[in-house]
Design an enzyme around this catalytic site. Sequence first.
Site, PDB file in Angstrom:
ATOM      1  N   HIS A  46       8.855 -27.042   0.796  1.00 51.37           N
ATOM      2  CA  HIS A  46       8.269 -28.162   0.064  1.00 51.37           C
ATOM      3  C   HIS A  46       7.129 -27.685  -0.836  1.00 51.37           C
ATOM      4  O   HIS A  46       6.251 -28.454  -1.201  1.00 51.37           O
ATOM      5  CB  HIS A  46       7.793 -29.231   1.055  1.00 51.37           C
ATOM      6  N   GLU A  88       0.826  -1.216   0.000  1.00 56.13           N
ATOM      7  CA  GLU A  88       0.000   0.000   0.000  1.00 56.13           C
ATOM      8  C   GLU A  88       0.857   1.261   0.000  1.00 56.13           C
ATOM      9  O   GLU A  88       0.428   2.305  -0.477  1.00 56.13           O
ATOM     10  CB  GLU A  88      -0.951   0.015   1.209  1.00 56.13           C
ATOM     11  N   LYS A 109     -13.053   1.180  -2.251  1.00 53.47           N
ATOM     12  CA  LYS A 109     -14.100   1.489  -1.269  1.00 53.47           C
ATOM     13  C   LYS A 109     -15.254   2.223  -1.953  1.00 53.47           C
ATOM     14  O   LYS A 109     -16.429   1.929  -1.726  1.00 53.47           O
ATOM     15  CB  LYS A 109     -13.544   2.350  -0.123  1.00 53.47           C
TER      16      LYS A 109
HETATM   17  O1  PA5 Z   1      -3.511   1.237   5.723  1.00 53.31           O
HETATM   18  C1  PA5 Z   1      -4.598   1.680   5.453  1.00 53.31           C
HETATM   19  O2  PA5 Z   1      -4.833   2.900   5.503  1.00 53.31           O
HETATM   20  C2  PA5 Z   1      -5.764   0.780   5.111  1.00 53.31           C
HETATM   21  O3  PA5 Z   1      -5.383  -0.530   4.893  1.00 53.31           O
HETATM   22  C3  PA5 Z   1      -6.797   0.826   6.228  1.00 53.31           C
HETATM   23  O4  PA5 Z   1      -6.192   0.360   7.413  1.00 53.31           O
HETATM   24  C4  PA5 Z   1      -8.019  -0.025   5.912  1.00 53.31           C
HETATM   25  O5  PA5 Z   1      -8.561   0.364   4.687  1.00 53.31           O
HETATM   26  C5  PA5 Z   1      -9.063   0.121   6.998  1.00 53.31           C
HETATM   27  O6  PA5 Z   1      -9.385   1.454   7.165  1.00 53.31           O
HETATM   28  P1  PA5 Z   1     -10.055   2.004   8.494  1.00 53.31           P
HETATM   29  O7  PA5 Z   1      -9.122   1.755   9.623  1.00 53.31           O
HETATM   30  O8  PA5 Z   1     -10.292   3.454   8.232  1.00 53.31           O
HETATM   31  O9  PA5 Z   1     -11.344   1.243   8.683  1.00 53.31           O
END
Ligand code: PA5
Length: 463
Positions: free
Chosen positions: A319, A290, A433
């Site tokens: 394996h 990310e 989203k």
């Molecule tokens: O790292 C990030 O920003 C995302 O992976 C969020 O953690 C994930 O989308 C969940 O978001 P939130 O904590 O706002 O529910």
Amino acid sequence: MESVQLDYTCALADAVGPEHGITEADLDALAAPSAAALRGVLARRERDLCWLGLPDAHEVRGRIGEYAASVAGRFQNVVVLGIGGSALGNTALFTALQGPFHNLCPPDGLPRLFVLDNVDPDLIGEWMERFDPSRTLFNVISKSGGTAETMSQFLIFRDLLVERLGEEGHREHVVITTDAEKGVLREVVEREGYASFVVPEGVGGRFSVLSPVGLLSSALVGVDIESLAAGAAAMARRCESERLGENPALVYAALQWWMQARANKPISVTFAYSHRLRNLGDWYAQLLAESIGKRVSRGGQECFAGPTPVRAVGVTDQHSQVQLYVEGPHDKWFTLLCVERPHREVTIPAVPAGLEALDYLGGRGLGELFAAERDGTRVALREASRPSVSVLFPTVDAHSVGQYLFLMELAVAVMGEHYDVDAFDQPGVEAGKVAAYALMGREGYEERRAAIEAAGSGAPRRV
Ligand code: PA5
């Protein structure tokens, strides 16, 4: 306390050849950009990268400890409702520090922990059929306070708790971790009066494991969160050095960039030679993917940047995947997570008469076999010109895991500078989203829904 070390001998050209390994001259050339990258990241500590200061956030850990003490012995189950950065660290800490079998028989009256980071109806439905609400605490975690998956889980379990325990009675079964002011979840806290903790400003989801996001569930199941933070703080101090050769985060970031940009290795494999550390690979996969996986550079140019993280577990995946790793394309580099002193040793019994072919195993320790398999894999990779580094954990404990977490967070932040991308946004996740909101018919997303439907209007092709 002992330090986690990064051994990069097997990533050097001397070990795997100049086509696949980095030379001293390459490292020298990366020294100045690495120092500049570190300065750039650390300068933002008080501004927008507040996760850098989490190891020093003593007060909030005190409040987490008080809350954990106030509910000690009260619950049999703690359930995390969250996803992505609001769940992966929780699982990684739990498996590493309480072990894979904690839930079979938790010691000292501690609760069991379940992290329900999915909305698969088979998962949630089965949990609903099996759990006892009166003995369960839900920690709902969402930084934005609006993520569809987590919110739908919350609505489902709130309803069920109210039905079984009543409007008043259900409240002590919920504790929320979210933004101090923004989001639906904060409104819910204010309306319902649930206990709550804050995801601080400047702490993005994937950089939040050392905030209440990761610490609350850990404290509830008995993890020593002070030692975890002390480990992170110790690593933070080591990583203040601008000298490449002294700073493991700088070395790791430089290697990641060089392996992809100069040695054509777009795949980064985290190979955990420790069952307890296996979920650190999942946590790191999100952090890397990310943060660095971006379409545009910081200047707005299309760059399609980013390594592809892969997780493997030793010896299990020897394996399964090692054949590919040793003989397949030269498109990967490897990070072996190694534990120098496991907590236990198990001795293989003497070999019964007639089974002489197994004599080499009789009386030896499983730890010896495990280390031989790990070191054998490193040698096989090296001999096949596959570069690797080893992260050496003295032992698996809160202090060493805290060091690792901070090391990788800082390394990824520095990578963002080398790759010239914004390591702290996630427009691709937001796009998914938004598409889900549109498909669910959320108000305000009608245009997006129409566009998705128009794009998908061709006849399906199935076989
Ligand atoms: O790292 C990030 O920003 C995302 O992976 C969020 O953690 C994930 O989308 C969940 O978001 P939130 O904590 O706002 O529910």
